[in-house]
Design an enzyme around this catalytic site. Structure first.
Site, PDB file in Angstrom:
ATOM      1  N   ARG A 179      -6.670  20.802 -11.831  1.00 32.81           N
ATOM      2  CA  ARG A 179      -5.670  19.936 -12.463  1.00 32.81           C
ATOM      3  C   ARG A 179      -6.128  19.436 -13.828  1.00 32.81           C
ATOM      4  O   ARG A 179      -5.306  19.071 -14.673  1.00 32.81           O
ATOM      5  CB  ARG A 179      -5.346  18.762 -11.540  1.00 32.81           C
ATOM      6  CG  ARG A 179      -4.248  17.852 -12.100  1.00 32.81           C
ATOM      7  CD  ARG A 179      -3.707  16.900 -11.079  1.00 32.81           C
ATOM      8  NE  ARG A 179      -2.673  16.040 -11.657  1.00 32.81           N
ATOM      9  CZ  ARG A 179      -1.825  15.298 -10.967  1.00 32.81           C
ATOM     10  NH1 ARG A 179      -1.871  15.313  -9.646  1.00 32.81           N
ATOM     11  NH2 ARG A 179      -0.923  14.555 -11.560  1.00 32.81           N
ATOM     12  N   ASN A 200      -4.951  18.337 -18.976  1.00 33.34           N
ATOM     13  CA  ASN A 200      -5.379  17.358 -19.963  1.00 33.34           C
ATOM     14  C   ASN A 200      -5.630  17.983 -21.337  1.00 33.34           C
ATOM     15  O   ASN A 200      -6.184  17.327 -22.222  1.00 33.34           O
ATOM     16  CB  ASN A 200      -6.660  16.662 -19.487  1.00 33.34           C
ATOM     17  CG  ASN A 200      -6.412  15.764 -18.298  1.00 33.34           C
ATOM     18  OD1 ASN A 200      -5.452  15.004 -18.269  1.00 33.34           O
ATOM     19  ND2 ASN A 200      -7.264  15.857 -17.289  1.00 33.34           N
ATOM     20  N   HIS A 260      -5.087  10.508 -26.246  1.00 31.63           N
ATOM     21  CA  HIS A 260      -5.092   9.150 -25.695  1.00 31.63           C
ATOM     22  C   HIS A 260      -5.840   8.185 -26.612  1.00 31.63           C
ATOM     23  O   HIS A 260      -5.457   7.004 -26.741  1.00 31.63           O
ATOM     24  CB  HIS A 260      -5.732   9.148 -24.312  1.00 31.63           C
ATOM     25  CG  HIS A 260      -4.830   9.663 -23.235  1.00 31.63           C
ATOM     26  ND1 HIS A 260      -5.284   9.955 -21.965  1.00 31.63           N
ATOM     27  CD2 HIS A 260      -3.506   9.948 -23.226  1.00 31.63           C
ATOM     28  CE1 HIS A 260      -4.275  10.395 -21.234  1.00 31.63           C
ATOM     29  NE2 HIS A 260      -3.187  10.392 -21.984  1.00 31.63           N
ATOM     30  N   GLU A 267      -7.008  15.692  -8.901  1.00 23.69           N
ATOM     31  CA  GLU A 267      -7.722  16.065 -10.118  1.00 23.69           C
ATOM     32  C   GLU A 267      -9.224  16.199  -9.894  1.00 23.69           C
ATOM     33  O   GLU A 267     -10.046  15.651 -10.625  1.00 23.69           O
ATOM     34  CB  GLU A 267      -7.446  15.028 -11.223  1.00 23.69           C
ATOM     35  CG  GLU A 267      -7.706  15.575 -12.621  1.00 23.69           C
ATOM     36  CD  GLU A 267      -7.245  14.635 -13.712  1.00 23.69           C
ATOM     37  OE1 GLU A 267      -6.554  15.109 -14.617  1.00 23.69           O
ATOM     38  OE2 GLU A 267      -7.555  13.430 -13.640  1.00 23.69           O
ATOM     39  N   LYS A 325       0.816  11.120 -10.533  1.00 26.76           N
ATOM     40  CA  LYS A 325      -0.062  10.201 -11.251  1.00 26.76           C
ATOM     41  C   LYS A 325       0.742   8.979 -11.647  1.00 26.76           C
ATOM     42  O   LYS A 325       1.793   9.097 -12.274  1.00 26.76           O
ATOM     43  CB  LYS A 325      -0.623  10.857 -12.513  1.00 26.76           C
ATOM     44  CG  LYS A 325      -1.882  11.668 -12.300  1.00 26.76           C
ATOM     45  CD  LYS A 325      -2.445  12.073 -13.648  1.00 26.76           C
ATOM     46  CE  LYS A 325      -3.731  12.850 -13.505  1.00 26.76           C
ATOM     47  NZ  LYS A 325      -4.275  13.256 -14.828  1.00 26.76           N
ATOM     48  N   LYS A 375       3.246  22.759 -13.701  1.00 24.67           N
ATOM     49  CA  LYS A 375       2.624  21.522 -13.235  1.00 24.67           C
ATOM     50  C   LYS A 375       2.703  21.410 -11.719  1.00 24.67           C
ATOM     51  O   LYS A 375       1.743  20.982 -11.063  1.00 24.67           O
ATOM     52  CB  LYS A 375       3.268  20.305 -13.893  1.00 24.67           C
ATOM     53  CG  LYS A 375       2.535  19.024 -13.496  1.00 24.67           C
ATOM     54  CD  LYS A 375       2.723  17.900 -14.463  1.00 24.67           C
ATOM     55  CE  LYS A 375       1.771  16.744 -14.108  1.00 24.67           C
ATOM     56  NZ  LYS A 375       1.971  15.575 -14.989  1.00 24.67           N
ATOM     57  N   GLU A 420       4.260  18.479 -24.580  1.00 24.50           N
ATOM     58  CA  GLU A 420       3.784  18.831 -23.236  1.00 24.50           C
ATOM     59  C   GLU A 420       4.270  20.220 -22.818  1.00 24.50           C
ATOM     60  O   GLU A 420       3.595  20.919 -22.052  1.00 24.50           O
ATOM     61  CB  GLU A 420       4.240  17.778 -22.226  1.00 24.50           C
ATOM     62  CG  GLU A 420       3.592  16.416 -22.393  1.00 24.50           C
ATOM     63  CD  GLU A 420       2.125  16.381 -21.987  1.00 24.50           C
ATOM     64  OE1 GLU A 420       1.623  17.376 -21.444  1.00 24.50           O
ATOM     65  OE2 GLU A 420       1.483  15.334 -22.211  1.00 24.50           O
ATOM     66  N   ARG A 453       0.808  -1.234   0.000  1.00 23.36           N
ATOM     67  CA  ARG A 453       0.000   0.000   0.000  1.00 23.36           C
ATOM     68  C   ARG A 453       0.835   1.274   0.000  1.00 23.36           C
ATOM     69  O   ARG A 453       0.374   2.324   0.405  1.00 23.36           O
ATOM     70  CB  ARG A 453      -1.000   0.003   1.167  1.00 23.36           C
ATOM     71  CG  ARG A 453      -1.991  -1.155   1.117  1.00 23.36           C
ATOM     72  CD  ARG A 453      -3.066  -1.027   2.178  1.00 23.36           C
ATOM     73  NE  ARG A 453      -4.016  -2.119   2.074  1.00 23.36           N
ATOM     74  CZ  ARG A 453      -3.902  -3.282   2.716  1.00 23.36           C
ATOM     75  NH1 ARG A 453      -2.855  -3.483   3.507  1.00 23.36           N
ATOM     76  NH2 ARG A 453      -4.799  -4.219   2.567  1.00 23.36           N
ATOM     77  N   HIS A 484      -5.382  15.940 -24.519  1.00 19.35           N
ATOM     78  CA  HIS A 484      -5.162  14.543 -24.141  1.00 19.35           C
ATOM     79  C   HIS A 484      -6.351  13.625 -24.419  1.00 19.35           C
ATOM     80  O   HIS A 484      -6.167  12.410 -24.543  1.00 19.35           O
ATOM     81  CB  HIS A 484      -4.785  14.450 -22.657  1.00 19.35           C
ATOM     82  CG  HIS A 484      -3.369  14.833 -22.389  1.00 19.35           C
ATOM     83  ND1 HIS A 484      -2.862  16.063 -22.727  1.00 19.35           N
ATOM     84  CD2 HIS A 484      -2.338  14.148 -21.818  1.00 19.35           C
ATOM     85  CE1 HIS A 484      -1.586  16.124 -22.373  1.00 19.35           C
ATOM     86  NE2 HIS A 484      -1.250  14.979 -21.830  1.00 19.35           N
ATOM     87  N   HIS A 494       3.529   9.527 -27.292  1.00 20.18           N
ATOM     88  CA  HIS A 494       2.522  10.311 -26.575  1.00 20.18           C
ATOM     89  C   HIS A 494       2.494  11.758 -27.062  1.00 20.18           C
ATOM     90  O   HIS A 494       1.424  12.327 -27.313  1.00 20.18           O
ATOM     91  CB  HIS A 494       2.825  10.263 -25.072  1.00 20.18           C
ATOM     92  CG  HIS A 494       1.929  11.115 -24.240  1.00 20.18           C
ATOM     93  ND1 HIS A 494       0.608  10.790 -23.988  1.00 20.18           N
ATOM     94  CD2 HIS A 494       2.158  12.297 -23.594  1.00 20.18           C
ATOM     95  CE1 HIS A 494       0.067  11.730 -23.221  1.00 20.18           C
ATOM     96  NE2 HIS A 494       0.980  12.649 -22.974  1.00 20.18           N
TER      97      HIS A 494
END
Length: 365
Positions: free
Chosen positions: A246, A250, A257, A242, A148, A232, A190, A126, A253, A269
């Site tokens: 945040r 995206n 994606h 998010e 992330k 960022k 990016e 965890r 994206h 990407h």
């Protein structure tokens, strides 16, 4: 914990306030990694891409010299790393080596490898300490910053993952100086995104001299990298999981994606996000949010970086189906980050299918 001393000239960008972590940007930073791991760590798993075997062994020797036990897990390159089978391979090594909660994981590689390594760290017992050492432009300015982590499934990208803050991010600029030019350029998508959503200075620096800004040895390169990381860091500090702001990160994206998924992750990407940003700009123009000049500026900047701005016209139905499964959708309603102008992101919720198709005609070939 006492803050480790970093080499002179290092830029330290803090994420998450006083209790957060530091993104260190500079040269010759790998010697600081043992101190960044902290005093309680005894074992470390270095997760790395195949092309970084020599770097991983150098790092392993450095950790051993510092009194740590270091193991190595070589994983596939790019999105091939982000599979549950690869995560299970890393978990197996950790289990067989009796990793405890005070042992650590290091991700050495591009954005896909740091995504995987962070996910492995987040899920083992965890959560165990994690340090990201990005070796690509994309990894430095985006993937490794913000906590992330995730892996892909057959249904889409990053659908399984966790928000998990690293102990530190080490952005050693020496690691990107030997990259092929096309690898540097794809990472710039990016950086351009950061420019359009919040930091116009980035766009100005790129337009002033695209050759200098894409040369990892120049002050211009370091400047835009630091600006993108700082943006960022600020956004993530305000909204780690998010729930609000945040989402502006995206930009480009949602379609990006979907393109990656359609191409079975054979597209980089950054290339997919470049097309996604042009699509988002066209969507903003159609809905009265963005003027022609700013849409054209998207194309001119991205094309100057040799990034694609078009995609196959006949692929739309499959792309739309994938976008409906995007993690940013709400109750089946598509949501897009668009611009009201440079530095003014906003959310467009539930646009009609015909509007999306019309916007896609402008990027389809």
């Amino acid at each position: 914990m006492t803050e480790p001393v970093l080499p002179e000239g290092t830029t330290e960008i803090r994420v998450g306030g006083d209790d957060g972590y530091v993104v260190a940007v500079g040269s010759g930073l790998l010697g600081s990694v043992p101190a960044l791991l902290g005093p309680r760590v005894a074992k470390v798993l270095i997760v790395h891409a195949p092309t970084l075997g020599a770097r991983a062994n150098d790092l392993r020797r450095l950790l051993v010299d510092a009194g740590l036990e270091a193991l190595i897990a070589e994983v596939p390159d790019a999105e091939g790393a982000k599979r549950v089978e690869v995560a299970a391979f890393c978990w197996q090594i950790m289990g067989q080596s009796d990793f405890t909660r005070t042992d650590a994981v290091i991700g050495l590689g591009g954005g896909a490898v740091t995504d995987l390594a962070g996910f492995v760290a987040a899920t083992w017992l965890r959560g165990v300490p994690y340090v990201a050492i990005p070796t690509s432009v994309l990894g430095m300015v985006d993937a490794s910053v913000g906590g992330k982590t995730g892996i892909n499934t057959n249904e889409g990208k990053n659908l399984v993952g966790a928000f998990f803050a690293p102990r530190a991010v080490v952005a050693d600029l020496e690691l990107v100086r030997s990259l092929p030019r096309n690898e540097v350029l794809t990472g710039f998508a990016e950086i351009v995104k950061a420019g359009f959503i919040a930091v116009p200075e980035i766009l100005d620096v790129i337009e002033a001299d695209v050759d200098r800004v894409t040369d990892p040895t120049t002050p211009e390169f370091r400047r835009v990298v630091e600006l993108a990381i700082a943006l960022k860091a600020q956004v993530v500090s305000d909204d780690f999981t998010e729930q609000g702001r945040r989402e502006i990160l995206n930009y480009g994206h949602t379609l990006g994606h979907a393109i990656e998924h359609a191409e079975r992750y054979q597209w980089r990407h950054g290339a997919a996000v470049a097309v996604g940003m042009v699509f988002a700009a066209e969507l903003a123009r159609l809905t009265g949010h963005l003027d022609d000049a700013t849409v054209d500026r998207h194309r001119s900047i991205l094309e100057s970086l040799e990034l694609p701005t078009t995609y196959g016209l006949g692929r739309w139905e499959g792309l739309l189906a994938t976008m409906r499964r995007d993690k940013k959708a709400r109750a089946g309603m598509l949501r897009f980050i668009i611009l009201d102008g440079v530095g003014k992101p906003t959310t467009l919720e539930g646009p009609e299918d015909h509007l999306l198709f019309t916007a896609y005609q402008e990027v389809g070939v």
